[in-house]
Design an enzyme around this catalytic site. Structure first.
Site, short mmCIF file in Angstrom:
data_model
loop_
_atom_site.label_atom_id
_atom_site.label_comp_id
_atom_site.label_asym_id
_atom_site.label_seq_id
_atom_site.Cartn_x
_atom_site.Cartn_y
_atom_site.Cartn_z
N ARG A 53 37.68 49.82 43.53
CA ARG A 53 36.70 48.75 43.72
C ARG A 53 37.40 47.40 43.83
O ARG A 53 38.55 47.22 43.39
CB ARG A 53 35.68 48.70 42.60
CG ARG A 53 36.26 48.37 41.22
CD ARG A 53 36.11 46.93 40.81
NE ARG A 53 36.80 46.62 39.56
CZ ARG A 53 38.04 46.18 39.49
NH1 ARG A 53 38.74 45.97 40.58
NH2 ARG A 53 38.61 45.94 38.32
N HIS A 60 36.54 39.32 33.73
CA HIS A 60 36.68 39.34 32.28
C HIS A 60 35.40 38.94 31.57
O HIS A 60 35.44 38.25 30.53
CB HIS A 60 37.84 38.43 31.82
CG HIS A 60 39.19 39.01 32.15
ND1 HIS A 60 39.80 39.97 31.39
CD2 HIS A 60 40.02 38.76 33.19
CE1 HIS A 60 40.97 40.29 31.93
NE2 HIS A 60 41.14 39.58 33.03
N ASP A 207 34.27 49.05 36.15
CA ASP A 207 34.96 49.90 37.13
C ASP A 207 34.37 51.30 37.21
O ASP A 207 34.14 51.83 38.29
CB ASP A 207 36.45 50.01 36.76
CG ASP A 207 37.10 48.65 36.63
OD1 ASP A 207 36.44 47.66 36.97
OD2 ASP A 207 38.25 48.58 36.19
P1 NG1 Z 1 41.39 46.39 36.31
O1 NG1 Z 1 41.43 45.37 37.31
O2 NG1 Z 1 41.01 47.74 36.81
O3 NG1 Z 1 42.58 46.43 35.43
C1 NG1 Z 1 39.89 45.48 34.19
C2 NG1 Z 1 38.77 46.23 33.45
C3 NG1 Z 1 37.38 45.77 33.85
C4 NG1 Z 1 37.23 44.26 33.82
C5 NG1 Z 1 38.39 43.63 34.63
C6 NG1 Z 1 38.40 42.13 34.57
C7 NG1 Z 1 39.39 48.51 32.88
C8 NG1 Z 1 39.32 49.94 33.23
N1 NG1 Z 1 38.85 47.65 33.72
O4 NG1 Z 1 40.03 45.95 35.46
O5 NG1 Z 1 36.42 46.38 33.00
O6 NG1 Z 1 37.19 43.77 32.51
O7 NG1 Z 1 39.65 44.08 34.16
O8 NG1 Z 1 37.22 41.60 35.07
O9 NG1 Z 1 39.93 48.17 31.84
#
Ligand code: NG1
Length: 464
Positions: A53, A60, A207
């Site tokens: 995605r 955050h 996600d």
């Molecule tokens: P990514 O970009 O997949 O590391 C993470 C978190 C999200 C969200 C975003 C910041 C996981 C699986 N995903 O995403 O839930 O907090 O950072 O918006 O930890």
């Protein structure tokens, strides 16, 4: 978050002939099937496809209870699965840099040093614990293939967790001679959100939710409060979104960056609750709880923080927090810091809370514009503000991301920002269709991974 039964259908189980035309009869699918056949001596029964995605805006804030605005990408994780022999899980990857593993159930654990297959084990364990009688799924052979660059903020980890959950679910139900799973999508999404946390990251849920709930052609507003919910939002016409990699990868589970931010937002909520004398607040509650209880509108919350925190104070020490909150250090450790591997002594609270409230409001504005005026210049402005806030207040950018954002804006992007967790990974840029070719040509000179993506569909199970 809770699950309420509603009209969400279960994950589609469709014939393999229904693979999207971009995948059907491609070299990639042939390679996945033939590698499976060579390794395990049989044909898989199912192919599971789960997209990555890109988050358009709302960074955050999912773990603070606020809505986010992602869309699914064409890049994905695919898993081919068939019945195994005696080993509970045989797991291999088309890409030989990820070595094959054979896993006994007793070996399922999540050490500090995470390897690629631990994400598979998150989904597997979550499903087995919740749905499989006797905590057992019949042995499975799995072959993985992925096109989402790892550590890029495009959610390859969640695509892996969701595909392993679906792989395990379908294998279990198939062994009971029930091909399609009756479990609603929302329930699977909530399970995947919970089980990715085995890895050690206190992620919010965006996600896994978009990977499962996405629908072709629409971005989604994902709400977490009062319950997980996803709403289609049409993106404006005449513009497109580009995702570009800054060249630095970031593996969240290997650092404390992410969990530190989660802790800081919860500590900020505690200070706000104390200073606004909010009743009903419990230590550890998210920022949305105190905002809602305070009755201060989201639009004003960021400004109000100046009256709550000492804004010329850069950070708070643990002992200062103990005296503000009237609690002991070990309570802070237990309630807020237990998921950190290294001790931290200084906490930035005003800056983190300001980012969260302002960003949550930007998501509301972004959505409103998409649903009404389609003022794309304002959308671009909101993306730029979001990036600046991630960089300056939340400190989750990287010089390479900042540079790529500047290059994108210099190449006529209407807006550009980091996407995902940050500290490396990708940017997302909003570009007028008529500038797309020129934009693409410029960006290609600066990054290895660049893709233009419209909103894709969510997870699908294909019967081979
Ligand atoms: P990514 O970009 O997949 O590391 C993470 C978190 C999200 C969200 C975003 C910041 C996981 C699986 N995903 O995403 O839930 O907090 O950072 O918006 O930890």
């Amino acid at each position: 978050m809770s699950f309420e039964d509603n009209d969400y259908t279960s994950i589609n189980v469709v014939p393999v002939g229904d693979l999207p035309s971009t995948l059907r009869s491609t070299e990639r699918i042939d390679r996945l099937l033939s590698t499976f056949q060579r390794k395990y001596g049989s044909t898989p029964l199912f192919l599971i496809r789960v997209p990555g995605r890109v988050n358009l805006i709302g960074e955050h804030i999912d773990y603070c209870g606020y809505s986010v605005f992602p869309m699914a990408l064409q890049q994905d994780i695919m898993m081919a699965v068939g019945p195994g022999d005696t080993v509970p899980i045989r797991l291999a990857n088309v890409d030989s840099q990820y070595p094959e593993v054979m896993i006994e159930l007793a070996d399922i654990e999540f050490p500090k040093q995470i390897k690629w297959y631990h994400y598979f084990l998150c989904g597997y364990k979550g499903v087995v614990d919740k749905y499989c009688d006797d905590g057992q799924c019949p042995p499975i052979n799995v072959m993985v293939d992925g096109t989402i660059p790892a550590g890029s903020g495009l959610s390859s980890s969640s695509a892996m967790v969701v595909s392993s959950a679906l792989t395990t679910l379908i294998s279990y139900y198939q062994s009971l001679f029930k091909i399609s799973t009756p479990i609603p999508k929302l329930e699977i999404a909530l399970l995947c959100i919970r089980c990715e946390r085995y890895i050690g990251t206190d992620s919010g849920g965006m996600d896994q939710a978009i990977a499962i709930l996405a629908e072709e052609g629409s971005a989604k507003i994902i709400d977490f409060i009062p319950t997980l919910n996803a709403t289609n939002v049409q993106l404006p016409s005449g513009v497109c979104f580009y995702v570009a990699h800054c060249g630095v990868s970031m593996h969240k589970a290997a650092t404390d960056h992410y969990n530190t931010r989660v802790a800081e937002t919860r500590l900020a909520a505690a200070v706000i609750a104390k200073r606004l004398k909010i009743s009903g607040y419990k230590l550890g509650d998210q920022l949305w709880v105190v905002q809602q209880a305070s009755a201060i509108p989201l639009a004003e919350m960021g400004e109000q923080l100046a009256n709550i925190f000492e804004i010329d104070k850069e950070s708070y020490t643990k002992s200062e927090l103990c005296s503000i909150l009237a609690i002991e250090e070990d309570e802070i450790d237990k309630i807020f810091l237990s998921r950190l591997s290294e001790p931290i002594e200084e906490f930035k609270l005003y800056q983190r809370a300001k980012h969260v409230y302002d960003e949550a409001f930007r998501v509301q504005e972004f959505r409103k514009i998409c649903e009404s005026t389609n003022d794309v210049e304002r959308l671009g402005q909101l993306m730029i503000e979001s990036h600046e806030s991630c960089r300056d207040l939340y400190e989750c950018s990287h010089p390479k991301l900042d540079e790529l954002v500047s290059i994108a804006l210099g190449a006529d992007a209407i807006g550009s920002r980091l996407t995902g967790a940050g500290w490396g990974g990708c940017t997302v840029s909003l570009v007028y269709e008529e500038h797309a070719d020129q934009f693409e040509a410029t960006l290609r000179k600066h990054c290895k991974f660049l893709c233009r993506s419209g909103p894709s569909g969510g997870a699908v199970i294909y019967q081979v």
